[in-house]
Design an enzyme around this catalytic site. Structure first.
Site, PDB file in Angstrom:
ATOM      1  N   LYS A 149       0.792  -1.238   0.000  1.00 45.75           N
ATOM      2  CA  LYS A 149       0.000   0.000   0.000  1.00 45.75           C
ATOM      3  C   LYS A 149       0.828   1.294   0.000  1.00 45.75           C
ATOM      4  O   LYS A 149       0.366   2.356   0.425  1.00 45.75           O
ATOM      5  CB  LYS A 149      -1.003   0.045   1.178  1.00 45.75           C
ATOM      6  CG  LYS A 149      -1.845  -1.173   1.363  1.00 45.75           C
ATOM      7  CD  LYS A 149      -2.368  -1.775   0.081  1.00 45.75           C
ATOM      8  CE  LYS A 149      -3.432  -0.934  -0.598  1.00 45.75           C
ATOM      9  NZ  LYS A 149      -3.785  -1.578  -1.927  1.00 45.75           N
ATOM     10  N   GLY A 157       2.161   2.611  -2.861  1.00 43.15           N
ATOM     11  CA  GLY A 157       2.223   3.210  -4.190  1.00 43.15           C
ATOM     12  C   GLY A 157       2.922   2.296  -5.184  1.00 43.15           C
ATOM     13  O   GLY A 157       3.489   2.767  -6.177  1.00 43.15           O
ATOM     14  N   TRP A 203       1.231   2.375  -8.648  1.00 44.11           N
ATOM     15  CA  TRP A 203       1.557   3.682  -9.239  1.00 44.11           C
ATOM     16  C   TRP A 203       2.959   3.627  -9.853  1.00 44.11           C
ATOM     17  O   TRP A 203       3.169   3.991 -11.004  1.00 44.11           O
ATOM     18  CB  TRP A 203       1.484   4.721  -8.125  1.00 44.11           C
ATOM     19  CG  TRP A 203       1.515   6.141  -8.526  1.00 44.11           C
ATOM     20  CD1 TRP A 203       1.458   6.653  -9.798  1.00 44.11           C
ATOM     21  CD2 TRP A 203       1.598   7.256  -7.636  1.00 44.11           C
ATOM     22  NE1 TRP A 203       1.495   8.022  -9.746  1.00 44.11           N
ATOM     23  CE2 TRP A 203       1.574   8.412  -8.434  1.00 44.11           C
ATOM     24  CE3 TRP A 203       1.675   7.388  -6.246  1.00 44.11           C
ATOM     25  CZ2 TRP A 203       1.642   9.694  -7.869  1.00 44.11           C
ATOM     26  CZ3 TRP A 203       1.735   8.654  -5.695  1.00 44.11           C
ATOM     27  CH2 TRP A 203       1.720   9.800  -6.489  1.00 44.11           C
ATOM     28  N   LYS A 219       7.665  -7.736  -9.255  1.00 39.61           N
ATOM     29  CA  LYS A 219       7.177  -7.007  -8.065  1.00 39.61           C
ATOM     30  C   LYS A 219       7.363  -7.854  -6.824  1.00 39.61           C
ATOM     31  O   LYS A 219       7.204  -9.079  -6.869  1.00 39.61           O
ATOM     32  CB  LYS A 219       5.685  -6.693  -8.263  1.00 39.61           C
ATOM     33  CG  LYS A 219       4.947  -6.310  -6.984  1.00 39.61           C
ATOM     34  CD  LYS A 219       3.453  -6.153  -7.210  1.00 39.61           C
ATOM     35  CE  LYS A 219       2.714  -6.135  -5.878  1.00 39.61           C
ATOM     36  NZ  LYS A 219       1.263  -5.969  -6.009  1.00 39.61           N
ATOM     37  N   THR A 220       7.658  -7.205  -5.705  1.00 38.08           N
ATOM     38  CA  THR A 220       7.697  -7.913  -4.421  1.00 38.08           C
ATOM     39  C   THR A 220       7.312  -6.966  -3.287  1.00 38.08           C
ATOM     40  O   THR A 220       7.514  -5.755  -3.382  1.00 38.08           O
ATOM     41  CB  THR A 220       9.093  -8.499  -4.138  1.00 38.08           C
ATOM     42  OG1 THR A 220       9.004  -9.318  -2.977  1.00 38.08           O
ATOM     43  CG2 THR A 220      10.166  -7.443  -3.887  1.00 38.08           C
ATOM     44  N   HIS A 221       6.756  -7.573  -2.219  1.00 34.55           N
ATOM     45  CA  HIS A 221       6.570  -6.831  -0.962  1.00 34.55           C
ATOM     46  C   HIS A 221       7.488  -7.422   0.120  1.00 34.55           C
ATOM     47  O   HIS A 221       7.304  -7.141   1.310  1.00 34.55           O
ATOM     48  CB  HIS A 221       5.119  -6.929  -0.480  1.00 34.55           C
ATOM     49  CG  HIS A 221       4.152  -6.101  -1.273  1.00 34.55           C
ATOM     50  ND1 HIS A 221       4.438  -4.834  -1.732  1.00 34.55           N
ATOM     51  CD2 HIS A 221       2.873  -6.357  -1.677  1.00 34.55           C
ATOM     52  CE1 HIS A 221       3.390  -4.352  -2.377  1.00 34.55           C
ATOM     53  NE2 HIS A 221       2.426  -5.254  -2.361  1.00 34.55           N
ATOM     54  N   SER A 280      -4.587   2.818   4.365  1.00 36.96           N
ATOM     55  CA  SER A 280      -4.799   2.186   3.062  1.00 36.96           C
ATOM     56  C   SER A 280      -4.834   0.651   3.208  1.00 36.96           C
ATOM     57  O   SER A 280      -5.654  -0.032   2.578  1.00 36.96           O
ATOM     58  CB  SER A 280      -3.677   2.608   2.114  1.00 36.96           C
ATOM     59  OG  SER A 280      -3.856   2.063   0.843  1.00 36.96           O
ATOM     60  N   TYR A 325       6.329   8.015  -1.747  1.00 38.49           N
ATOM     61  CA  TYR A 325       4.981   8.307  -2.272  1.00 38.49           C
ATOM     62  C   TYR A 325       4.705   9.814  -2.200  1.00 38.49           C
ATOM     63  O   TYR A 325       4.207  10.415  -3.157  1.00 38.49           O
ATOM     64  CB  TYR A 325       3.970   7.532  -1.406  1.00 38.49           C
ATOM     65  CG  TYR A 325       2.519   7.674  -1.788  1.00 38.49           C
ATOM     66  CD1 TYR A 325       1.873   6.654  -2.491  1.00 38.49           C
ATOM     67  CD2 TYR A 325       1.772   8.786  -1.416  1.00 38.49           C
ATOM     68  CE1 TYR A 325       0.524   6.759  -2.829  1.00 38.49           C
ATOM     69  CE2 TYR A 325       0.428   8.910  -1.758  1.00 38.49           C
ATOM     70  CZ  TYR A 325      -0.194   7.899  -2.457  1.00 38.49           C
ATOM     71  OH  TYR A 325      -1.523   8.010  -2.783  1.00 38.49           O
ATOM     72  N   THR A 342      -0.441   8.794 -15.384  1.00 32.50           N
ATOM     73  CA  THR A 342      -0.201   8.136 -14.095  1.00 32.50           C
ATOM     74  C   THR A 342      -0.759   8.950 -12.919  1.00 32.50           C
ATOM     75  O   THR A 342      -0.515   8.608 -11.773  1.00 32.50           O
ATOM     76  CB  THR A 342       1.305   7.839 -13.884  1.00 32.50           C
ATOM     77  OG1 THR A 342       2.041   9.053 -14.005  1.00 32.50           O
ATOM     78  CG2 THR A 342       1.825   6.834 -14.896  1.00 32.50           C
ATOM     79  N   PHE A 368      -3.624  10.030 -10.332  1.00 38.11           N
ATOM     80  CA  PHE A 368      -4.607   9.198  -9.629  1.00 38.11           C
ATOM     81  C   PHE A 368      -5.924   9.087 -10.412  1.00 38.11           C
ATOM     82  O   PHE A 368      -6.428   7.989 -10.642  1.00 38.11           O
ATOM     83  CB  PHE A 368      -4.858   9.763  -8.219  1.00 38.11           C
ATOM     84  CG  PHE A 368      -5.857   8.963  -7.439  1.00 38.11           C
ATOM     85  CD1 PHE A 368      -5.511   7.749  -6.876  1.00 38.11           C
ATOM     86  CD2 PHE A 368      -7.160   9.418  -7.283  1.00 38.11           C
ATOM     87  CE1 PHE A 368      -6.436   6.994  -6.175  1.00 38.11           C
ATOM     88  CE2 PHE A 368      -8.093   8.674  -6.580  1.00 38.11           C
ATOM     89  CZ  PHE A 368      -7.729   7.457  -6.016  1.00 38.11           C
ATOM     90  N   ARG A 398      -8.454   4.171  -3.946  1.00 40.29           N
ATOM     91  CA  ARG A 398      -9.369   4.662  -2.918  1.00 40.29           C
ATOM     92  C   ARG A 398      -9.373   6.183  -2.861  1.00 40.29           C
ATOM     93  O   ARG A 398     -10.309   6.842  -3.270  1.00 40.29           O
ATOM     94  CB  ARG A 398      -8.964   4.022  -1.577  1.00 40.29           C
ATOM     95  CG  ARG A 398      -9.989   4.072  -0.478  1.00 40.29           C
ATOM     96  CD  ARG A 398      -9.395   3.475   0.783  1.00 40.29           C
ATOM     97  NE  ARG A 398      -8.144   4.139   1.151  1.00 40.29           N
ATOM     98  CZ  ARG A 398      -8.040   5.216   1.922  1.00 40.29           C
ATOM     99  NH1 ARG A 398      -9.129   5.730   2.449  1.00 40.29           N
ATOM    100  NH2 ARG A 398      -6.856   5.765   2.181  1.00 40.29           N
TER     101      ARG A 398
HETATM  102  P1  A3P Z   1      -5.153   4.721  -0.856  1.00 37.18           P
HETATM  103  O1  A3P Z   1      -5.789   3.484  -0.332  1.00 37.18           O
HETATM  104  O2  A3P Z   1      -4.650   5.621   0.233  1.00 37.18           O
HETATM  105  O3  A3P Z   1      -6.001   5.463  -1.834  1.00 37.18           O
HETATM  106  P2  A3P Z   1      -0.231  -0.273  -3.655  1.00 37.18           P
HETATM  107  O4  A3P Z   1      -0.266  -0.154  -5.135  1.00 37.18           O
HETATM  108  O5  A3P Z   1       1.137  -0.315  -3.084  1.00 37.18           O
HETATM  109  O6  A3P Z   1      -1.137  -1.348  -3.174  1.00 37.18           O
HETATM  110  O7  A3P Z   1      -0.803   1.106  -3.074  1.00 37.18           O
HETATM  111  C1  A3P Z   1      -2.155   1.457  -3.238  1.00 37.18           C
HETATM  112  C2  A3P Z   1      -2.332   2.877  -2.772  1.00 37.18           C
HETATM  113  O8  A3P Z   1      -1.717   3.752  -3.750  1.00 37.18           O
HETATM  114  C3  A3P Z   1      -3.791   3.285  -2.688  1.00 37.18           C
HETATM  115  O9  A3P Z   1      -3.832   4.290  -1.675  1.00 37.18           O
HETATM  116  C4  A3P Z   1      -4.017   3.858  -4.070  1.00 37.18           C
HETATM  117  O10 A3P Z   1      -5.130   4.697  -4.168  1.00 37.18           O
HETATM  118  C5  A3P Z   1      -2.714   4.642  -4.237  1.00 37.18           C
HETATM  119  N1  A3P Z   1      -2.427   4.989  -5.636  1.00 37.18           N
HETATM  120  C6  A3P Z   1      -2.453   4.190  -6.712  1.00 37.18           C
HETATM  121  N2  A3P Z   1      -2.199   4.903  -7.822  1.00 37.18           N
HETATM  122  C7  A3P Z   1      -2.013   6.179  -7.438  1.00 37.18           C
HETATM  123  C8  A3P Z   1      -1.730   7.399  -8.122  1.00 37.18           C
HETATM  124  N3  A3P Z   1      -1.615   7.437  -9.451  1.00 37.18           N
HETATM  125  N4  A3P Z   1      -1.601   8.531  -7.397  1.00 37.18           N
HETATM  126  C9  A3P Z   1      -1.721   8.498  -6.046  1.00 37.18           C
HETATM  127  N5  A3P Z   1      -2.021   7.390  -5.345  1.00 37.18           N
HETATM  128  C10 A3P Z   1      -2.151   6.239  -6.022  1.00 37.18           C
END
Ligand code: A3P
Length: 310
Positions: free
Chosen positions: A62, A64, A67, A121-123, A153, A208, A242, A244, A272
Site C-alpha cells: 500500500k 504506491g 503507481w 514485483k515484491t513486498h 490504506s 509516495y 499516471t 490518480f 481509494r
Molecule cells: P489509498 O488506499 O490511500 O487510496 P499499492 O499499489 O502499493 O497497493 O498502493 C495502493 C495505494 O496507492 C492506494 O492508496 C491507491 O489509491 C494509491 N495509488 C495508486 N495509484 C495512485 C496514483 N496514481 N496517485 C496516487 N495514489 C495512487
C-alpha cells in the site's frame, strides 16, 4: 487520450474463482508473517533465479506500488498507452512471492514464463529477497509511504480484498499493524531495512509523498535510473496518465479486472483516495499519541524520515 479501446486481456481467464478461496491465514518465514501459501512455496521462492536485466519493484504493501509499476511500464514503453494496456498490472509484472490458489500459476511461474527484460514485483523485506537478485546486481526501485497513510490504506485493502487476512475492526487492525502482526510484517523494519540496503546495491528509493508533490521530478529520477531518455511531450503524457484520477479509470491499472469475489470495490475501491494525510480522518487523538510515541522509538537511530502531510 489515455483511455482508448484496448486489446483483450490475455491471462485473465486464469483468475477463476475457486470455491475454496477464502481469507488467507498467516505463517512465518524468519519471523516475518507471510501467507501460508507463500510459506509453503518458500524454498522455490528463495531459489528463484533472477537475471541481470531484471528490474524489481519493491515496497511495503500500500505504498504506491501500482503507481510506480505504471510509471515504470510507461517509461519502458516510451509512453505508448496501448502497449501499457496489454494486460492488467497483475499480469504485466509478476509478483514473485504471490500464490493466489494452488491451481493457478504462481508469481514465480509467471516470472519464469516471461521473456526478458522482466519487471517483477515484491513486498518482501530486504532480507527475504531471493539472493540471486543481489548476485545478479539487478536494479531495484523501492517505494515507501508514510506509516500512517499506509496503515489506513492497508486497513481498507484488507476489507475489500477477500483473500487478505480478516482485518477485524479499525482498532484491532491499528494494534496489529503497530505490532507488525500483519502480512509482510513490520512497516518500520521494512522501510528501514531497504533504506540501509540502498547504500550497498543499485536501489532507487522513492517516496509516495514526493511523487505526489512533484511527479515530474520523481519520474525524471526513474528515467535516469533506468538510463532512458524521453522527449518532453512523452514525459508530459506519462505524468498525465499516471495521475490518480486517470489511473482510477484505467481498468488495466485499477484492479477492477479481478473478480469481485476476490476484490470487492464496492466495499472500498483499490484506487481509494490516493492522498497524503488521509490518516487524519481515521486516527483518534489517543491513537495518534500512542502511534507517535511508539514511532519515535522504532525509528530512532535511522536517517530515514517521512512526511505525514504535504
Ligand atoms: P489509498 O488506499 O490511500 O487510496 P499499492 O499499489 O502499493 O497497493 O498502493 C495502493 C495505494 O496507492 C492506494 O492508496 C491507491 O489509491 C494509491 N495509488 C495508486 N495509484 C495512485 C496514483 N496514481 N496517485 C496516487 N495514489 C495512487
Amino acid at each position: 487520450m489515455c483511455l482508448s479501446p484496448v486489446s483483450a486481456l490475455e491471462n485473465m481467464e486464469e483468475l477463476k474463482v475457486h470455491s475454496d478461496m477464502t481469507r488467507t491465514e498467516l505463517g512465518e518465514v524468519e519471523g516475518i508473517p507471510l501467507t501460508t501459501m507463500t510459506c509453503d512455496t518458500w524454498d522455490k521462492i528463495w531459489a528463484f533465479q533472477a537475471k541481470p536485466d531484471d528490474l524489481l519493484i519493491a515496497s511495503y504493501a500500500k505504498s504506491g506500488t501500482t503507481w510506480t509499476q505504471e510509471i515504470v511500464d510507461m517509461i519502458q514503453h516510451d509512453g505508448d498507452t496501448e502497449r501499457c494496456k496489454r494486460a492488467s498490472t497483475y499480469d504485466r509484472h509478476p509478483f514473485i512471492e504471490w500464490v493466489l490458489h494452488k491451481t493457478l500459476p504462481t508469481g514465480l511461474d509467471k516470472a519464469e514464463e516471461m521473456p526478458s527484460p522482466r519487471t517483477l514485483k515484491t513486498h518482501l523485506s530486504v532480507q527475504l529477497v531471493p539472493p540471486s537478485f543481489w548476485e545478479q546486481n539487478c536494479k531495484i526501485i523501492y517505494v515507501a509511504r508514510n506509516a500512517k497513510d499506509c496503515l489506513v490504506s492497508y486497513y481498507h485493502f484488507h476489507r475489500m480484498n477477500l483473500l487478505m487476512p480478516e482485518p477485524g475492526t479499525w482498532d484491532d487492525f491499528f494494534e496489529k499493524y503497530v505490532a507488525g502482526k500483519v502480512l509482510w510484517g513490520s512497516w518500520y523494519d521494512h522501510v528501514k531495512g531497504w533504506w540501509e540496503a540502498k547504500d550497498k546495491h543499485r536501489i532507487l528509493y522513492l517516496f509516495y509523498e514526493d511523487i505526489k508533490e512533484n511527479p515530474r521530478r520523481e519520474i525524471l529520477k526513474v528515467l535516469q535510473f533506468l538510463e532512458k531518455d524521453l522527449e518532453k511531450k512523452v514525459l508530459d503524457k506519462i505524468i498525465h496518465c499516471t495521475q490518480f484520477e486517470v489511473m482510477k479509470d484505467n481498468p488495466m491499472a485499477n484492479y477492477t479486472s479481478f473478480p469481485t469475489e476476490i476484490m470487492d470495490h464496492s466495499i472500498s475501491p483499490f484506487m481509494r483516495k490516493g492522498a497524503v494525510g488521509d490518516w487524519k480522518n481515521h486516527f483518534t487523538v489517543a491513537q495518534n499519541e500512542k502511534f507517535d510515541s511508539d514511532y519515535k522509538q522504532k525509528m530512532a537511530g535511522t536517517s530515514l524520515t517521512f512526511r505525514m502531510e504535504l
